[in-house]
Scaffold this motif. Structure first.
Motif, short mmCIF file in Angstrom:
data_model
loop_
_atom_site.label_atom_id
_atom_site.label_comp_id
_atom_site.label_asym_id
_atom_site.label_seq_id
_atom_site.Cartn_x
_atom_site.Cartn_y
_atom_site.Cartn_z
N ALA A 55 3.68 -46.96 -24.27
CA ALA A 55 4.67 -45.98 -24.24
C ALA A 55 5.82 -46.17 -23.27
O ALA A 55 5.39 -47.07 -22.01
N ILE A 56 7.23 -46.30 -23.83
CA ILE A 56 8.37 -46.79 -23.16
C ILE A 56 9.34 -45.54 -22.75
O ILE A 56 9.61 -45.01 -23.92
N PHE A 57 9.67 -45.51 -21.77
CA PHE A 57 10.80 -44.48 -21.55
C PHE A 57 12.08 -45.26 -21.14
O PHE A 57 12.12 -45.81 -19.83
N HIS A 58 13.00 -45.40 -21.89
CA HIS A 58 14.24 -46.18 -21.61
C HIS A 58 15.38 -45.49 -20.97
O HIS A 58 15.99 -44.60 -21.76
N LEU A 59 15.41 -45.19 -19.86
CA LEU A 59 16.43 -44.53 -19.26
C LEU A 59 17.60 -45.41 -18.51
O LEU A 59 18.61 -44.67 -18.23
N ALA A 60 17.48 -46.63 -18.44
CA ALA A 60 18.47 -47.46 -17.72
C ALA A 60 19.95 -47.43 -18.54
O ALA A 60 19.58 -47.42 -19.97
N ALA A 61 20.91 -47.29 -17.96
CA ALA A 61 22.07 -47.47 -18.50
C ALA A 61 23.29 -47.62 -17.55
O ALA A 61 23.22 -47.33 -16.28
N VAL A 62 24.36 -48.10 -18.07
CA VAL A 62 25.68 -47.96 -17.07
C VAL A 62 26.40 -46.57 -17.63
O VAL A 62 26.48 -46.46 -18.77
N VAL A 63 26.65 -45.98 -16.50
CA VAL A 63 26.90 -44.37 -16.75
C VAL A 63 28.45 -44.52 -17.41
O VAL A 63 28.88 -45.48 -17.51
N SER A 64 28.77 -43.29 -17.67
CA SER A 64 29.83 -43.01 -18.61
C SER A 64 31.38 -43.64 -18.18
O SER A 64 32.00 -44.29 -18.77
N GLY A 65 31.65 -43.19 -16.74
CA GLY A 65 32.96 -43.68 -16.36
C GLY A 65 32.96 -44.94 -16.19
O GLY A 65 33.93 -45.76 -16.27
N ALA A 66 31.80 -45.78 -15.62
CA ALA A 66 31.97 -47.16 -15.55
C ALA A 66 31.82 -47.91 -16.80
O ALA A 66 32.59 -48.99 -17.02
N ALA A 67 31.10 -47.38 -18.12
CA ALA A 67 31.19 -47.84 -19.30
C ALA A 67 32.58 -47.84 -19.99
O ALA A 67 33.11 -48.91 -20.71
N GLU A 68 33.33 -46.81 -19.48
CA GLU A 68 34.98 -46.72 -20.05
C GLU A 68 35.77 -47.66 -19.19
O GLU A 68 36.60 -48.13 -20.02
N ARG A 69 35.52 -47.83 -18.18
CA ARG A 69 36.43 -48.72 -17.44
C ARG A 69 36.14 -50.29 -17.69
O ARG A 69 37.03 -51.21 -17.61
N ASP A 70 34.74 -50.76 -17.88
CA ASP A 70 34.47 -51.79 -17.90
C ASP A 70 33.80 -52.01 -19.51
O ASP A 70 32.54 -51.78 -19.56
N PHE A 71 34.54 -52.23 -20.51
CA PHE A 71 33.90 -52.09 -21.88
C PHE A 71 32.86 -53.17 -21.82
O PHE A 71 31.84 -53.02 -22.56
N ASP A 72 32.99 -54.45 -21.37
CA ASP A 72 32.19 -55.77 -21.81
C ASP A 72 30.68 -55.30 -20.96
O ASP A 72 29.75 -55.50 -21.43
N LEU A 73 30.80 -54.62 -19.80
CA LEU A 73 29.46 -54.15 -19.18
C LEU A 73 28.78 -53.29 -19.65
O LEU A 73 27.56 -53.37 -19.81
N GLY A 74 29.57 -52.17 -20.20
CA GLY A 74 28.76 -51.03 -21.16
C GLY A 74 28.07 -51.72 -22.34
O GLY A 74 27.26 -51.29 -22.60
N MET A 75 28.96 -52.56 -23.08
CA MET A 75 28.41 -53.11 -24.21
C MET A 75 27.25 -54.14 -23.96
O MET A 75 25.96 -53.78 -24.63
N ARG A 76 27.25 -54.71 -22.84
CA ARG A 76 26.10 -55.75 -22.36
C ARG A 76 25.03 -54.93 -22.12
O ARG A 76 23.54 -55.45 -22.58
N VAL A 77 24.85 -53.72 -21.27
CA VAL A 77 23.78 -53.19 -21.01
C VAL A 77 23.43 -52.22 -21.79
O VAL A 77 22.20 -52.25 -22.17
N ASN A 78 24.31 -51.25 -22.36
CA ASN A 78 23.90 -50.00 -22.87
C ASN A 78 23.61 -50.24 -24.50
O ASN A 78 22.84 -49.83 -24.91
N LEU A 79 24.32 -51.25 -24.97
CA LEU A 79 23.99 -51.53 -26.55
C LEU A 79 22.95 -52.80 -26.68
O LEU A 79 21.93 -52.82 -27.05
N PHE A 80 23.65 -53.96 -26.17
CA PHE A 80 22.81 -55.22 -26.12
C PHE A 80 21.46 -55.04 -25.17
O PHE A 80 20.32 -55.65 -25.76
N GLY A 81 21.60 -54.51 -24.16
CA GLY A 81 20.31 -54.43 -23.25
C GLY A 81 19.34 -53.56 -24.10
O GLY A 81 18.07 -53.83 -23.95
N THR A 82 19.60 -52.45 -24.68
CA THR A 82 18.87 -51.70 -25.42
C THR A 82 17.98 -52.37 -26.55
O THR A 82 16.94 -52.36 -26.73
N LEU A 83 18.97 -52.92 -27.16
CA LEU A 83 18.40 -53.70 -28.36
C LEU A 83 17.45 -55.00 -27.90
O LEU A 83 16.35 -55.09 -28.55
#
Length: 321
Positions: free
Chosen positions: A74-102
């Motif tokens: 069982a895996i509970f995936h809670l890690a993320a770059v939060v909303s304001g940070a992801a909006e200010r730094d697009f690359d960081l949000g993509m790196r963690v929230n999308l590609f990190g999840t993948l």
């Protein structure tokens, strides 16, 4: 059952870990081990089974593969770059929230055992031309990079489940309040700070008006709902593995009035009211009224009042905040 929590150092990750340690069961099976990972090694709860804590950047495939040298059920995936940070730094949000999840999903897929995979998505999935009240059949229409990254991962969780790689379930969380700790870069951070700090004798600013509506849920309820999501059988989810989690819709003014009924008028007097256009701009793209009929039908809990949230914060988190 071996359990992994990403974002295990965050406040929900820590509360979830303590709940699992106390109950000793996930999805009806006894827990034989728990691993918590975060960008820095998290604190381990006391448990009747082994608990491992590791530092891991989920966007680093090598680091993730090292974690997955052990097989998880069982895996509970809670890690993320939060909303304001992801909006200010697009690359960081993509790196963690999308590609990190993948990266995490690929590591889970490579295990070959179709593990449970509970994904923390967000109410930021909805916005734009969505109706005032969002229903289960309202199409996702995120208006922030954070929301877009979350929705992209929801679709992947559903497809990986269809293919038998994972047994996934994505929960679009309401704003979780009252959060312990300190303010973070989330656009919704004030939704906790205007209660948390005043309850502890400190000032806090509200960047929106008293009539701003918040879709919210208490940390206790969110943790119970996360565990309930894991306990539901795969067939209960059908072909869509994402849902709008149960929450309440209240105005800021109504929530402050609830705090006053529980804790007296002194806390509310410590709130200042300076509008912040950047925060308001992000929040205007969200929807704050949600009819979570599917969640109710599946047995997820809904808070009865914000007064309970205030009481639970005082009981659970005043000493830690």
């Amino acid at each position: 059952m071996r359990v992994l929590i990403t974002g295990g150092g965050g406040f929900i990750g820590q509360k979830l870990a303590r709940a699992i340690a106390a109950e000793g069961v996930v999805a009806g099976q006894a827990v034989s081990g728990l691993t918590l990972v975060d960008i820095a090694a998290p604190e381990a709860p006391e448990a009747g089974f082994p608990v491992t804590t590791l530092a891991c950047d989920i966007a680093d495939p090598g680091a993730v593969n090292a974690v997955f040298e052990e097989k998880f059920d069982a895996i509970f995936h809670l890690a993320a770059v939060v909303s304001g940070a992801a909006e200010r730094d697009f690359d960081l949000g993509m790196r963690v929230n999308l590609f990190g999840t993948l990266t995490l999903m690929e590591a889970a897929r490579a295990q070959g055992n179709c593990p449970l995979f509970v994904y923390a998505s967000s109410c930021a999935a909805h916005g734009g031309e969505a109706p005032e009240t969002v229903r289960d059949d309202t199409p996702a229409n995120p208006q922030t990079s954070y929301g877009a990254q979350k929705v992209a991962c929801e679709y992947l969780v559903t497809d990986y489940s269809r293919r038998g790689f994972l047994d996934g379930r994505s929960l679009r969380l309401p704003s979780v309040t009252i959060r312990p700790g300190k303010p973070n870069a989330a656009a919704s951070s004030f939704m906790s700070s205007i209660f948390r700090e005043p309850l502890q004798g400190e000032a806090a600013n509200c960047p929106v008006g008293e009539d701003f509506v918040i879709w919210h849920s208490a940390p206790r309820t969110v943790v119970r709902n996360i565990l309930h999501a894991a306990a539901l059988p795969a067939e209960a989810w059908g072909t869509n593995r994402a849902l709008n989690l149960n929450g309440r819709s209240d105005t800021v003014g109504e929530m402050i009035a609830a705090m006053t009924r529980v804790a007296g008028p002194e806390a509310a007097a410590r709130i200042t009211w300076t509008r912040e256009p950047e925060i308001e701009g992000i929040l205007e793209g969200w929807r704050a009224k949600v009819d979570s009929a599917r969640g109710r039908a599946l047995g997820f809990e809904t808070d009865e009042s914000f007064e309970d949230s205030v009481r639970w914060f005082i009981e659970d988190d005043m000493a830690r905040a």
